[in-house]
Design a protein around this motif. Structure first.
Motif, PDB file in Angstrom:
ATOM      1  N   THR A 197       0.787  -1.058  -0.076  1.00 42.08           N
ATOM      2  CA  THR A 197       0.030   0.009  -0.039  1.00 42.08           C
ATOM      3  C   THR A 197       0.735   1.379   0.228  1.00 42.08           C
ATOM      4  OG1 THR A 197       0.141   0.035   2.443  1.00 42.08           O
ATOM      5  CG2 THR A 197      -1.745  -1.292   1.326  1.00 42.08           C
ATOM      6  N   SER A 198       2.276   1.075   0.255  1.00 40.58           N
ATOM      7  CA  SER A 198       3.210   2.312   0.490  1.00 40.58           C
ATOM      8  C   SER A 198       2.479   3.727   1.315  1.00 40.58           C
ATOM      9  CB  SER A 198       3.267   3.126  -0.878  1.00 40.58           C
ATOM     10  OG  SER A 198       3.997   2.489  -1.464  1.00 40.58           O
ATOM     11  N   SER A 199       1.495   2.892   2.466  1.00 39.07           N
ATOM     12  CA  SER A 199       0.824   3.882   3.341  1.00 39.07           C
ATOM     13  C   SER A 199       1.076   3.250   4.717  1.00 39.07           C
ATOM     14  CB  SER A 199      -0.377   4.052   2.901  1.00 39.07           C
ATOM     15  OG  SER A 199      -1.152   4.980   3.843  1.00 39.07           O
ATOM     16  N   SER A 200       1.760   3.789   5.740  1.00 42.77           N
ATOM     17  CA  SER A 200       1.654   3.498   7.130  1.00 42.77           C
ATOM     18  C   SER A 200       0.324   3.617   7.807  1.00 42.77           C
ATOM     19  CB  SER A 200       2.645   4.207   7.907  1.00 42.77           C
ATOM     20  OG  SER A 200       3.821   4.480   7.413  1.00 42.77           O
ATOM     21  N   SER A 201      -0.479   4.804   7.180  1.00 44.84           N
ATOM     22  CA  SER A 201      -1.870   5.060   7.643  1.00 44.84           C
ATOM     23  C   SER A 201      -2.899   3.817   7.288  1.00 44.84           C
ATOM     24  CB  SER A 201      -1.991   6.362   7.207  1.00 44.84           C
ATOM     25  OG  SER A 201      -2.130   7.409   7.897  1.00 44.84           O
ATOM     26  N   GLY A 255       6.867  14.945  10.600  1.00 48.65           N
ATOM     27  CA  GLY A 255       5.764  15.887   9.814  1.00 48.65           C
ATOM     28  C   GLY A 255       5.357  15.060   8.536  1.00 48.65           C
ATOM     29  N   THR A 256       6.049  13.996   8.275  1.00 51.75           N
ATOM     30  CA  THR A 256       5.461  13.072   6.961  1.00 51.75           C
ATOM     31  C   THR A 256       4.298  12.317   7.260  1.00 51.75           C
ATOM     32  OG1 THR A 256       7.827  12.896   6.370  1.00 51.75           O
ATOM     33  CG2 THR A 256       6.394  11.505   5.303  1.00 51.75           C
ATOM     34  N   ALA A 257       3.391  12.604   6.374  1.00 53.45           N
ATOM     35  CA  ALA A 257       1.971  12.022   6.623  1.00 53.45           C
ATOM     36  C   ALA A 257       2.394  10.586   6.084  1.00 53.45           C
ATOM     37  CB  ALA A 257       0.803  12.544   6.023  1.00 53.45           C
ATOM     38  N   GLY A 258       1.603   9.416   6.677  1.00 55.34           N
ATOM     39  CA  GLY A 258       1.931   7.971   6.291  1.00 55.34           C
ATOM     40  C   GLY A 258       1.036   7.631   5.164  1.00 55.34           C
ATOM     41  N   VAL A 259       1.325   8.519   4.159  1.00 49.52           N
ATOM     42  CA  VAL A 259       0.566   8.129   2.792  1.00 49.52           C
ATOM     43  C   VAL A 259       1.790   8.081   1.779  1.00 49.52           C
ATOM     44  CG1 VAL A 259      -1.754   9.096   3.372  1.00 49.52           C
ATOM     45  CG2 VAL A 259       0.298  10.622   2.401  1.00 49.52           C
ATOM     46  N   PRO A 260       1.456   7.611   0.695  1.00 53.97           N
ATOM     47  CA  PRO A 260       2.539   7.465  -0.592  1.00 53.97           C
ATOM     48  C   PRO A 260       3.200   8.751  -0.860  1.00 53.97           C
ATOM     49  CG  PRO A 260       0.540   5.986  -1.042  1.00 53.97           C
ATOM     50  CD  PRO A 260       0.409   6.930   0.012  1.00 53.97           C
ATOM     51  N   GLY A 261       4.355   8.542  -0.975  1.00 60.29           N
ATOM     52  CA  GLY A 261       5.320   9.444  -1.652  1.00 60.29           C
ATOM     53  C   GLY A 261       5.497  10.805  -0.747  1.00 60.29           C
ATOM     54  N   VAL A 262       4.982  11.056   0.442  1.00 64.51           N
ATOM     55  CA  VAL A 262       5.173  12.342   1.177  1.00 64.51           C
ATOM     56  C   VAL A 262       6.495  12.550   1.552  1.00 64.51           C
ATOM     57  CG1 VAL A 262       4.317  13.766   3.055  1.00 64.51           C
ATOM     58  CG2 VAL A 262       2.924  12.147   1.953  1.00 64.51           C
ATOM     59  N   GLY A 263       7.290  11.392   1.769  1.00 68.39           N
ATOM     60  CA  GLY A 263       8.838  11.506   2.260  1.00 68.39           C
ATOM     61  C   GLY A 263       9.500  12.203   1.082  1.00 68.39           C
ATOM     62  N   LEU A 264       9.170  12.194  -0.375  1.00 67.59           N
ATOM     63  CA  LEU A 264       9.957  12.938  -1.142  1.00 67.59           C
ATOM     64  C   LEU A 264       9.592  14.618  -0.927  1.00 67.59           C
ATOM     65  CD1 LEU A 264      11.603  11.767  -3.133  1.00 67.59           C
ATOM     66  CD2 LEU A 264       9.999  12.089  -4.719  1.00 67.59           C
ATOM     67  N   ASN A 293       6.482   8.163  13.446  1.00 69.77           N
ATOM     68  CA  ASN A 293       7.648   7.387  13.126  1.00 69.77           C
ATOM     69  C   ASN A 293       7.906   6.720  11.836  1.00 69.77           C
ATOM     70  OD1 ASN A 293       9.972   5.993  14.371  1.00 69.77           O
ATOM     71  ND2 ASN A 293       8.728   4.427  14.457  1.00 69.77           N
ATOM     72  N   MET A 294       8.790   7.594  11.287  1.00 74.25           N
ATOM     73  CA  MET A 294       9.232   7.127   9.830  1.00 74.25           C
ATOM     74  C   MET A 294      10.706   6.898   9.491  1.00 74.25           C
ATOM     75  SD  MET A 294       6.240   7.891   7.882  1.00 74.25           S
ATOM     76  CE  MET A 294       4.532   8.172   8.714  1.00 74.25           C
ATOM     77  N   ASP A 295      11.158   5.684  10.143  1.00 78.99           N
ATOM     78  CA  ASP A 295      12.714   5.415  10.069  1.00 78.99           C
ATOM     79  C   ASP A 295      13.225   5.281   8.678  1.00 78.99           C
ATOM     80  OD1 ASP A 295      12.647   5.531  12.931  1.00 78.99           O
ATOM     81  OD2 ASP A 295      12.968   3.690  13.235  1.00 78.99           O
ATOM     82  N   LEU A 325      11.061   2.707  -3.834  1.00 80.41           N
ATOM     83  CA  LEU A 325      11.473   2.911  -2.422  1.00 80.41           C
ATOM     84  C   LEU A 325      10.715   3.337  -1.591  1.00 80.41           C
ATOM     85  CD1 LEU A 325      15.061   4.881  -3.432  1.00 80.41           C
ATOM     86  CD2 LEU A 325      14.703   2.553  -2.600  1.00 80.41           C
ATOM     87  N   ASP A 326       9.635   3.601  -1.970  1.00 82.36           N
ATOM     88  CA  ASP A 326       8.550   4.153  -1.108  1.00 82.36           C
ATOM     89  C   ASP A 326       7.788   2.825  -0.422  1.00 82.36           C
ATOM     90  OD1 ASP A 326       6.573   5.476   0.525  1.00 82.36           O
ATOM     91  OD2 ASP A 326       5.482   6.183  -1.414  1.00 82.36           O
ATOM     92  N   MET A 327       7.812   1.798  -1.372  1.00 88.25           N
ATOM     93  CA  MET A 327       7.103   0.469  -0.677  1.00 88.25           C
ATOM     94  C   MET A 327       8.176  -0.042   0.289  1.00 88.25           C
ATOM     95  SD  MET A 327       6.160  -0.806  -4.634  1.00 88.25           S
ATOM     96  CE  MET A 327       4.770  -1.894  -4.199  1.00 88.25           C
ATOM     97  N   LEU A 328       9.381   0.066  -0.115  1.00 86.95           N
ATOM     98  CA  LEU A 328      10.271  -0.533   0.808  1.00 86.95           C
ATOM     99  C   LEU A 328      10.479   0.157   2.385  1.00 86.95           C
ATOM    100  CD1 LEU A 328      13.122  -1.288  -1.609  1.00 86.95           C
ATOM    101  CD2 LEU A 328      11.704  -3.045  -0.700  1.00 86.95           C
ATOM    102  N   ARG A 329      10.577   1.445   2.234  1.00 84.71           N
ATOM    103  CA  ARG A 329      10.714   2.184   3.245  1.00 84.71           C
ATOM    104  C   ARG A 329       9.605   2.270   4.267  1.00 84.71           C
ATOM    105  NH1 ARG A 329      10.891   6.897  -0.413  1.00 84.71           N
ATOM    106  NH2 ARG A 329       9.214   8.226  -0.167  1.00 84.71           N
ATOM    107  N   THR A 330       8.307   2.178   3.564  1.00 83.07           N
ATOM    108  CA  THR A 330       6.969   2.042   4.301  1.00 83.07           C
ATOM    109  C   THR A 330       7.015   0.851   5.316  1.00 83.07           C
ATOM    110  OG1 THR A 330       5.950   3.338   2.477  1.00 83.07           O
ATOM    111  CG2 THR A 330       4.581   2.345   4.118  1.00 83.07           C
ATOM    112  N   ALA A 331       7.301  -0.099   4.531  1.00 79.76           N
ATOM    113  CA  ALA A 331       7.510  -1.693   5.308  1.00 79.76           C
ATOM    114  C   ALA A 331       8.405  -1.559   6.759  1.00 79.76           C
ATOM    115  CB  ALA A 331       8.178  -2.713   4.302  1.00 79.76           C
TER     116      ALA A 331
HETATM  117  N1  ASP Z   1       4.885   6.059   2.545  1.00 79.91           N
HETATM  118  C1  ASP Z   1       5.362   6.388   3.448  1.00 79.91           C
HETATM  119  C2  ASP Z   1       4.428   5.837   4.862  1.00 79.91           C
HETATM  120  O1  ASP Z   1       3.379   5.821   4.601  1.00 79.91           O
HETATM  121  C3  ASP Z   1       5.909   7.679   3.920  1.00 79.91           C
HETATM  122  C4  ASP Z   1       7.060   8.196   2.819  1.00 79.91           C
HETATM  123  O2  ASP Z   1       8.342   7.974   3.291  1.00 79.91           O
HETATM  124  O3  ASP Z   1       6.575   8.881   1.793  1.00 79.91           O
HETATM  125  O4  ASP Z   1       5.080   5.349   5.864  1.00 79.91           O
END
Ligand code: ASP
Length: 411
Positions: free
Chosen positions: A270-274, A347-356, A306-308, A383-389
């Motif tokens: 889902t690429s989304s922690s939320s 401050g990054t919301a847990g949704v796809p692509g916000v980290g960028l 928390n977005m390590d 990378l978004d998929m991997l980092r969200t995991a």
């Molecule tokens: N997609 C990430 C998450 O939901 C946030 C990001 O790094 O864009 O955790």
């Protein structure tokens, strides 16, 4: 638990099948107007994936509110809530700072951006970051309904805690409400389980769409950057999380993640922690034996702040961009990166692509060109998929440690 492990296998299979089918379709390089693409991949399969994500998201606000209000009302007093909050926040900040430090060290050894050509036709427009005072102010809701409608998790968390504490202080009135909330909690958890039974299908749809639309050529161009981020994600996972789980919670890290990895698979697809949060919570409570009081606080907070994995990407990206533009940001610059990337990951919301997007904030702080983000956009989807995991794995690690220290872990 036979059901669960059968489901886990199905999810894994669905991921692999989706990846293969998606990559195969991409490899065929069909036109967008081709029937398979128009009605298959971007039609019915995409629809299936979107419905799955939307339904997951649907559960987030009710679940967080009900389970956190319940959890807070069950805690014996304000002190234990404060203690749990303190430990959770401390650990989240620590793991994120460790993640970014590791990212900076490894990136300086690998030098992903040396010899990069700066040619890029993608333009990236950075966003102004809000002042810090505003950021703090926005944690507090003036209107809980608005906070819920907008899915503002920090505000929902604050409101739920206040209600929970008030319930615990309201004698028999509070007790009645607590029973009602407990019942609601069970019902929503049941909904999560119902959704999980169709998860393999949802995961299959998501994976197929992503891989059908995503090319791998970008990864080859940026192989050094890409593998640098992946390497640090793995290192952080096996060094930081494994050590913390072993030392602070006395748990076997391998056993822990063998049970938890399906949640990371959801996060990956889902690429989304939320969007993954309902499943994170259900798994922490029902499978990992973390009591509701702790899980309902640590998991939503983690999914929000928390977005390590995100911090790792931002660390490597900063070094990459600095090197690509031949800018030396110096030790002071790196310190600044650790600080701002930790804040940015909050401050990054847990949704796809916000980290960028929040990466722009980090780059601005150290005087690097925000346009540099355009250089790495091409590989960010994967990378978004991997980092969200990893983001979600970090939430579970901290939840287990806090639960253990409070005597609220029965794993
Ligand atoms: N997609 C990430 C998450 O939901 C946030 C990001 O790094 O864009 O955790």
């Amino acid at each position: 638990m036979a059901d669960r492990s059968a489901l886990t296998k199905k999810i894994f299979l669905a991921m692999v099948l989706g990846l293969l089918l998606g990559s195969f379709t991409h490899y065929l390089s069909l036109d967008d107007s081709n029937f398979i693409i128009q009605f298959g991949v971007n039609g019915i399969i995409d629809l299936g994936g979107q419905i799955f994500i939307v339904t997951l998201k649907l559960l987030v606000v009710p679940l967080v509110f009900v389970s956190l209000a319940c959890g807070a009302s069950n805690l014996s007093g304000g002190t234990s809530l404060g203690r749990i909050g303190f430990k959770t926040l401390g650990l989240y900040l620590f793991t994120t700072a460790a993640a970014i430090t590791l990212a900076l060290i490894v990136a300086n050894l690998i030098n992903p951006g040396l010899g990069m050509s700066l040619a890029s036709d993608t333009i990236f427009v950075g966003k102004e970051s809000p002042p810090l005072k505003q950021v703090f102010l926005e944690i507090f809701p003036s209107n809980p309904v608005k906070a819920m409608a907008e899915g503002n998790m920090l505000q929902v968390i604050v409101f739920a805690i206040l209600v929970g504490v008030a319930i615990s202080k309201s004698g028999e009135h509070g007790a009645r409400l607590r029973d009602g909330l407990n019942d609601w909690n069970e019902v929503i958890m049941r909904l999560v389980l119902m959704l999980m039974s169709v998860a393999p299908l949802g995961v299959f749809c998501l994976m197929t769409t992503v891989f059908a639309n995503m090319g791998f050529s970008g990864i080859l161009d940026l192989a050094k950057y890409f593998s640098n981020v992946v390497l640090v994600l793995i290192l952080h996972f096996v060094i930081t999380y494994f050590l913390l789980l072993r030392i602070l919670a006395g748990l076997s890290p391998l056993g822990f993640f063998r049970d938890f990895y399906p949640v990371m698979a959801y996060a990956f697809s889902t690429s989304s922690s939320s969007a993954t949060l309902p499943i994170t919570l259900e798994t922490l409570e029902k499978k990992m034996g973390i009591k509701k009081e702790v899980a309902s606080f640590t998991a939503p907070l983690g999914a929000t702040i928390n977005m390590d994995g995100t911090a790792i990407m931002q660390g490597v990206a900063t070094v990459f961009i600095a090197q690509a533009y031949s800018v030396d940001i110096g030790l002071g610059g790196y310190m600044m990166v650790i600080l701002t990337a930790t804040m940015a990951s909050i401050g990054t919301a847990g949704v796809p692509g916000v980290g960028l997007i929040t990466l722009a904030l980090v780059l601005q702080q150290v005087g690097l060109p925000v346009e540099g983000i355009a250089l790495i956009i091409g590989v960010d989807r994967l990378l978004d998929m991997l980092r969200t995991a990893i983001n979600v794995g970090g939430d579970a690690t901290v939840a287990a440690i806090v639960a253990k220290s409070e005597g609220k872990l029965e794993y």
